[in-house]
Design an enzyme around this catalytic site. Structure first.
Site, PDB file in Angstrom:
ATOM      1  N   GLY A   1       1.035  -1.170  -0.053  1.00 15.03           N
ATOM      2  CA  GLY A   1      -0.024  -0.013   0.200  1.00 15.03           C
ATOM      3  C   GLY A   1       1.042   1.235  -0.105  1.00 15.03           C
ATOM      4  CB  SER A   2       0.157   4.460   1.219  1.00 15.88           C
ATOM      5  OG  SER A   2      -1.049   4.724   0.433  1.00 15.88           O
ATOM      6  CB  THR A   3       4.534   1.486   3.573  1.00 12.71           C
ATOM      7  OG1 THR A   3       4.351   0.231   3.075  1.00 12.71           O
ATOM      8  CG2 THR A   3       3.536   1.595   4.743  1.00 12.71           C
ATOM      9  CG  PHE A   4       5.867   0.629  -3.110  1.00  8.39           C
ATOM     10  CD1 PHE A   4       7.186  -0.322  -2.913  1.00  8.39           C
ATOM     11  CD2 PHE A   4       5.689   1.308  -4.317  1.00  8.39           C
ATOM     12  CE1 PHE A   4       7.830  -0.756  -3.816  1.00  8.39           C
ATOM     13  CE2 PHE A   4       6.623   1.100  -5.313  1.00  8.39           C
ATOM     14  CZ  PHE A   4       7.666   0.151  -5.035  1.00  8.39           C
ATOM     15  CE  LYS A   5       0.473   6.563  -2.114  1.00  7.85           C
ATOM     16  NZ  LYS A   5      -0.785   6.902  -1.331  1.00  7.85           N
TER      17      LYS A   5
END
Length: 483
Positions: free
Chosen positions: A216-220
């Site tokens: 999810g957004s941790t990959f941002k």
């Protein structure tokens, strides 16, 4: 008449030499491999006849052997199995060895080549042979804090020392009790194995290192790193951030978790995009960067590599051959991006460590029965994931996430903390996963943590990462830094 006899004699001589060569090859070259096989019953019986060495956490034996009156002279026992069972693994007469019990078997059983002189002395002096000891890197306070904060939630937490790669905590829930597999009652062992094997919650799977989730957004963080590393972007670079991002080659449009704009206008700085976890900004950024740039950046953070083989850890994946819609989704940690909590902790640790990615390790030291050190694990750099300058920018951007964005729940009074929330969905009909990854303190990071919570039934928004996963990360960080 003599010629056939000579032929038979030569044939027998060749066969004899082949037999001798094979026997010597097995004894000299294959002996170690055969001894290490968990299904070698002769070796197992020999091992049970001597005291197996302990596995230690701090000054406590979390795996140790006690003498019995059974034919199997020593019984393996595990202290605090819910805390440490997935790390120690099991030592079972029926099912062999697993985890640290397997990876460090030669030291624990006393058969390691470095203990050869000790074995000779034991034989001469008629002293009972013993195994050596294995000290883990785990911080007991951090491990207990992670387990307590997870409570009955299904998920995992892992903490790393950013500057060395030491695993400070690794907890997976649910867990299992290896004592049930180490008893001397074969029937009860087989029943315990059957119960574990049929349990749909898979308690023997170390979710922190083995299970891959959409990050999810941790990959941002990875996408941000790829952008900053081009030199064409800075934290204050403005990005398009519409309420919906029109994706080519599909009728599907990407939306923000806020169900609208990420800010007062349809554009936002890279730093604020990370703080508000703006999907459309990062989806568009991914399209602008291209899949090659993001994949290469992910690989620099460790994607595609296997670490911690003693725990059978899984490698994380950034998919190949992406079309534009798939690339946009992958840029926000969706589509087929898959990462372990260990991997996301490594990403955060590298950012905290001036861009240097250190190899994670869980065995700090091995010692002989006489407590003399056999080996101390030395920190090892895997890659310079990003430059120190880019790492510094990402560090400040993550601090901004906590101070002004979705990471507010992880604030620690008097300590500057960096973090990133995340929520990931596999299918619309399944509850999402809640993520949080962070480091502390910002100026001299002592710990990097990644937490994932399954079945995050608090809504499909970015705040769920803060509500469910951040308190676990906060508890672990406070335990490490002594707050």
């Amino acid at each position: 008449m003599n010629r056939p006899i000579r032929r038979v004699a030569v044939a027998f001589m060749v066969l004899f030499l082949a037999l001798m060569a094979n026997a010597n090859y097995i004894q000299v070259f294959q002996a170690s491999d055969l001894n290490d096989r968990s299904d070698n019953r002769r070796v197992t019986l020999d091992e049970y006849a001597r005291q197996r060495g302990p596995i230690l956490v701090g000054g406590t034996q979390v795996a140790y052997s006690v003498k019995t009156k059974d034919d199997l002279v020593y019984l393996r026992k595990y202290r605090d199995p819910k805390l440490y069972g997935l790390l120690t693994g099991y030592y079972s007469f029926v099912y062999g060895r697993h985890g640290i019990e397997s990876a460090q078997n030669s030291v624990l059983s006393g058969t390691d080549d470095r203990l050869f002189v000790r074995r000779i002395v034991d034989l001469i002096t008629n002293r009972q042979p013993q195994g050596g000891s294995v000290l883990l890197t785990i911080n007991p306070a951090a491990q207990e804090a992670a387990e307590k904060a997870l409570g009955n939630k299904t998920g995992a937490a892992v903490a790393i020392n950013p500057s060395t790669g030491e695993i400070l905590a690794m907890v997976s829930n649910p867990s299992y009790d290896p004592n049930r597999l180490s008893s001397h009652d074969a029937n009860s062992i087989i029943k315990a194995w059957k119960d574990l094997d049929e349990d749909p919650d898979k308690p023997t799977e170390n979710r922190a290192a083995q299970r891959r989730y959409p990050p999810g957004s941790t990959f941002k963080l990875v996408t941000s790193a790829a952008a900053l590393s081009t030199g064409k972007y800075a934290p204050n670079t403005m990005l398009p951030a519409p309420a919906e991002l029109d994706l080519p080659q599909t009728t599907f449009n990407m939306r923000n978790w806020q169900e609208g704009l990420c800010g007062p206008a349809a554009q936002v700085t890279l730093q604020d995009a990370l703080a508000t976890s703006c999907n459309t900004a990062f989806g568009g950024l991914g399209l602008a960067l291209g899949d090659k740039a993001i994949r290469e950046q992910a690989e620099k953070f460790g994607f595609g590599q296997k670490f911690l083989p003693e725990l059978d850890a899984s490698s994380s994946v950034f998919p190949d051959e992406l079309n534009p819609p798939q690339l946009a989704q992958s840029s926000i940690g969706q589509f087929e991006v898959a990462a372990t909590p260990l991997q996301m902790a490594m990403v955060t640790a590298a950012i905290a460590n001036q861009g240097k990615l250190m190899k994670p390790y869980i065995v700090a030291k091995t010692s002989g029965p006489d407590l003399k050190t056999l080996e101390v694990t030395e920190p090892e750099e895997v890659d310079q994931a990003v430059t120190p300058e880019v790492a510094s920018q990402l560090n400040q951007m993550m601090v901004n996430v906590v101070e002004n964005g979705t990471g507010d729940p992880v604030k620690i009074p008097g300590v500057r903390v960096g973090g990133k929330t995340g929520t990931a969905q596999t299918t619309p009909d399944r509850p999402p996963f809640a993520w949080f990854t962070s480091f502390a303190p910002a100026e001299n990071p002592k710990v990097a943590v990644a937490v994932v919570i399954e079945h995050a039934n608090v809504g499909r928004d970015e705040i769920s990462g803060g509500k469910l996963a951040a308190p676990v990360a906060k508890a672990v960080m406070e335990a490490v830094i002594g707050r």
